[in-house]
Write a protein that holds these residues in place. Structure first.
Motif, short mmCIF file in Angstrom:
data_model
loop_
_atom_site.label_atom_id
_atom_site.label_comp_id
_atom_site.label_asym_id
_atom_site.label_seq_id
_atom_site.Cartn_x
_atom_site.Cartn_y
_atom_site.Cartn_z
N ALA A 88 71.79 41.35 9.35
CA ALA A 88 71.91 41.38 7.89
C ALA A 88 71.08 42.50 7.28
CB ALA A 88 71.47 40.04 7.30
N PHE A 89 71.47 42.89 6.05
CA PHE A 89 70.66 43.79 5.24
C PHE A 89 69.61 43.01 4.45
CE2 PHE A 89 74.32 46.64 5.71
CZ PHE A 89 73.70 47.87 5.84
N MET A 90 69.88 41.73 4.22
CA MET A 90 69.03 40.97 3.30
C MET A 90 68.84 39.54 3.79
SD MET A 90 69.58 40.34 -0.77
CE MET A 90 68.46 39.29 -1.69
N PHE A 119 72.74 40.62 -2.76
CA PHE A 119 72.63 39.38 -3.55
C PHE A 119 73.98 38.67 -3.72
CE2 PHE A 119 68.67 41.37 -4.96
CZ PHE A 119 67.81 40.27 -4.98
N HIS A 120 75.07 39.44 -3.66
CA HIS A 120 76.37 38.88 -4.03
C HIS A 120 77.10 38.18 -2.88
CE1 HIS A 120 75.79 40.91 -7.81
NE2 HIS A 120 75.66 42.06 -7.19
N ASN A 121 76.65 38.38 -1.64
CA ASN A 121 77.39 37.74 -0.54
C ASN A 121 76.46 36.99 0.43
OD1 ASN A 121 76.21 39.79 0.92
ND2 ASN A 121 78.12 40.55 1.82
N LEU A 122 75.36 36.49 -0.10
CA LEU A 122 74.45 35.72 0.75
C LEU A 122 75.09 34.41 1.17
CD1 LEU A 122 71.09 36.20 -1.19
CD2 LEU A 122 71.76 37.28 0.96
N LYS A 123 74.92 34.05 2.43
CA LYS A 123 75.41 32.77 2.94
C LYS A 123 74.25 31.97 3.51
CE LYS A 123 80.04 34.39 4.13
NZ LYS A 123 81.00 34.67 5.21
N GLU A 124 74.26 30.68 3.23
CA GLU A 124 73.20 29.83 3.75
C GLU A 124 73.39 29.67 5.26
OE1 GLU A 124 72.77 25.31 3.08
OE2 GLU A 124 71.44 26.25 1.61
N ILE A 125 72.32 29.91 6.01
CA ILE A 125 72.42 29.75 7.46
C ILE A 125 71.58 28.58 7.96
CG2 ILE A 125 73.02 32.13 7.98
CD1 ILE A 125 70.09 32.67 8.56
N LYS A 126 70.66 28.10 7.12
CA LYS A 126 69.83 26.98 7.56
C LYS A 126 69.16 26.35 6.36
CE LYS A 126 68.21 26.77 11.50
NZ LYS A 126 67.63 26.86 12.83
N THR A 127 69.05 25.00 6.39
CA THR A 127 68.26 24.26 5.41
C THR A 127 67.26 23.42 6.20
OG1 THR A 127 70.09 24.15 3.86
CG2 THR A 127 68.28 22.63 3.50
N VAL A 128 66.00 23.48 5.79
CA VAL A 128 64.94 22.78 6.54
C VAL A 128 64.12 21.93 5.58
CG1 VAL A 128 62.94 23.08 8.05
CG2 VAL A 128 64.81 24.70 8.16
N LYS A 139 59.17 46.74 7.19
CA LYS A 139 60.27 47.68 6.98
C LYS A 139 61.14 47.28 5.78
CE LYS A 139 60.67 49.12 11.78
NZ LYS A 139 61.58 49.45 12.87
N ALA A 140 60.76 46.19 5.12
CA ALA A 140 61.60 45.64 4.06
C ALA A 140 60.98 45.83 2.68
CB ALA A 140 61.83 44.15 4.32
N LYS A 142 68.63 49.28 6.30
CA LYS A 142 69.77 49.25 7.22
C LYS A 142 69.91 47.84 7.77
CE LYS A 142 67.08 50.77 11.22
NZ LYS A 142 66.98 51.76 12.31
N LYS A 143 71.05 47.56 8.37
CA LYS A 143 71.29 46.23 8.91
C LYS A 143 70.36 46.00 10.10
CE LYS A 143 75.37 44.31 8.51
NZ LYS A 143 76.77 43.86 8.66
#
Length: 202
Positions: free
Chosen positions: A151-153, A117-126, A43-44, A85-86
């Motif tokens: 999220a949308f992205m 692209f302008h408001n992405l936040k890191e949620i995990k680093t692996v 869907k993306a 859509k979200k």
């Protein structure tokens, strides 16, 4: 000390170091995902920060473990997954193969989510330690009640590769979200007032 003993000691030291540093090791040869999740990637809209000719973004979604996306530029290398859509997203499954790809194999991945692209936040680093197979990256937050991101992205960012490799190989990516009702073993829930009004027999 024999050569075999020396190798055993080196391997033991290597594995103990990996257990301290890496969050994910190994990998599954067969993709195994809970029944209450569904694949959302179709869907993306998918894009990448760079690619070698013949190893483009389509190789991430062709269900063929013999093909791969190969970046062609400076790190970090990005895979962007944008929805119209979200959506609720709960799990990312990535197929990588250290045995075949060696220095092209990601060693540190950041997962970011947001509206654009302008408001992405890191949620995990692996960190990955020589993975071969499917590795699973849960998108749940630090709060146990946060079992998904909304999220949308989604952006998958390869921060570094094994053996200080420059470009990266990823062979497949699947993105999963919670399956909507009806879910096995749970009653169907009506969401609109009209349906709720007529949902019981009088």
């Amino acid at each position: 000390m024999s050569v075999e003993d020396q190798k055993d000691i080196e391997m033991a030291a290597e594995s103990s170091e990996g257990e301290e540093e890496a969050k994910l090791t190994g990998g599954d040869q067969l993709l195994s995902v809970d029944d209450d999740l569904r694949e959302m990637g179709k869907k993306a809209s998918w894009s990448v920060s760079s690619c070698k000719p013949g190893n483009d973004v389509s190789s991430l979604r062709d269900d063929n473990l013999e093909t791969y996306w190969q970046s062609d530029g400076a790190q970090p290398h990005l895979v962007n997954i944008q929805f119209q859509k979200k959506v609720k997203l709960q799990l990312v499954a990535i197929y990588v193969d250290f045995k075949l790809d060696e220095s092209y194999t990601p060693s540190k991945i950041s997962i970011r989510a947001g509206d654009n692209f302008h408001n992405l936040k890191e949620i995990k680093t692996v960190e990955l330690l020589k993975p071969t197979g499917w590795v699973y990256l849960s998108l749940s937050g630090s709060d146990p009640r946060e079992t998904f991101v909304n999220a949308f992205m989604l952006q998958i960012c390869v921060l570094s590769n094994h053996l200080n490799g420059r470009d990266t190989h990823i062979r497949q990516i699947k993105v999963y979200g919670p399956r909507p009702n009806p879910i096995p073993h749970q009653p169907f829930q009506f969401t609109s007032k009209e349906f709720i009004t007529y949902s019981s027999i009088r």
